[in-house]
Design an enzyme around this catalytic site. Structure first.
Site: not given
Length: 306
Positions: A91, A67, A36, A161-162
């Site tokens: 991250e 989050h 990406q 978490d995508l």
């Protein structure tokens, strides 16, 4: 309001007829990885921000909303989460929030793109808050589905978490019925999963409702909820699913009690009342979820505007 003197702007395309415009102070990093395009951009209002393939993932000023909303409802639902897997989350902020639960003894974070992690270590230290170096953390650079298929380790919680399941994107096959069936085999009997599931804007509910129906093919309990994450420009959806049959989310008082007993430090976004209230969805959204006929399968891509 006076016009911005800086003429540099970043336009995030949200749909065929919609976008979100951010003033740009500086571009700190920009590079194509094998998977990406990665950027770290300092926006005028939101500070340092991780952008993947032109989509804002999280920003310095409001990442805590996303989050906390993603991680804590699921971990508070489980009676004693000790083993946690994070799918994606490059991250490190999802990992950071999971490790705030002192019950967690092992956290395995599996991300396919090592460069996102390296960039986050360098440019976004406040996001991960040292979580990459916590002794409970194991970082694995691999496709998460392949890793789960090859390993037999069992987890109490799997937090996904995508990016959205865009048919051309690298994350599509991690939202399908086939993948959720793999996940159920790697969860303890009382295991839970959590995931972001796209916008809940009234004109763009396909991802959210299709993910809800897909989760129901693999889990007896699916709770959907929403949060406002300003940097995304649209209201955002999340879902928690459990291998156990649970009647309903906890009350505000029950969440307050669990937050006090089970999370280190002070939350910036969630309260017991908010935890409870966010599961109350508006009528039009609930009807769309319940009436959705589409299931996301490996061989039948779910179209999403890109």
């Amino acid at each position: 309001m006076a016009a911005r003197k800086n003429s540099k702007w970043f336009l995030e395309i949200l749909g065929p007829d919609e976008g979100h415009l951010h003033g740009v102070k500086s571009v700190l990093f920009s590079k194509d990885s094998p998977y990406q395009h990665i950027e770290v951009i300092e926006f005028g209002d939101y500070g340092r921000s991780l952008v993947l393939d032109g989509k804002v993932q999280s920003t310095e000023k409001d990442e805590f909303i996303y989050h906390e909303a993603l991680v804590h409802p699921a971990l508070l639902t489980h009676p004693n989460p000790r083993r946690v897997m994070i799918v994606g989350g490059g991250e490190g902020a999802t990992l950071r929030e999971a490790l705030r639960h002192p019950s967690v003894r092992r956290a395995v974070m599996v991300d396919v793109d090592q460069e996102v992690i390296e960039v986050s270590r360098k440019f976004l230290p406040e996001f991960h808050g040292g979580a990459f170096d916590d002794p409970r953390t194991e970082i694995v650079i691999e496709d998460a589905r392949r890793w789960l298929e090859r390993h037999e380790e069992v987890f109490d919680a799997i937090i996904i978490d995508l990016s959205d399941p865009i048919e051309e994107g690298p994350c599509y096959r991690l939202y399908t019925r086939e993948f959720y069936r793999v996940v159920t085999g790697r969860l303890a009997p009382d295991g839970v999963i959590a995931l972001q599931s796209g916008t809940v804007a009234a004109h763009d509910l396909l991802n959210f409702s299709a993910i809800y129906q897909t989760l129901k093919t693999a889990f007896p309990t699916v709770w959907a909820y929403a949060a406002s994450v300003p940097c995304f420009g649209l209201p955002w959806g999340f879902q928690v699913a459990s291998k156990e049959r649970l009647p309903q989310p906890y009350t505000a008082a029950e969440y307050d009690d669990r937050i006090e007993r089970r999370i280190n430090g002070e939350l910036k976004y969630l309260t017991g009342a908010l935890c409870s209230a966010q599961f109350v969805l508006p009528k039009h959204l609930r009807l769309r979820m319940e009436n959705e006929s589409r299931i996301i399968e490996d061989d039948r891509p779910l179209y999403t505007y890109h």
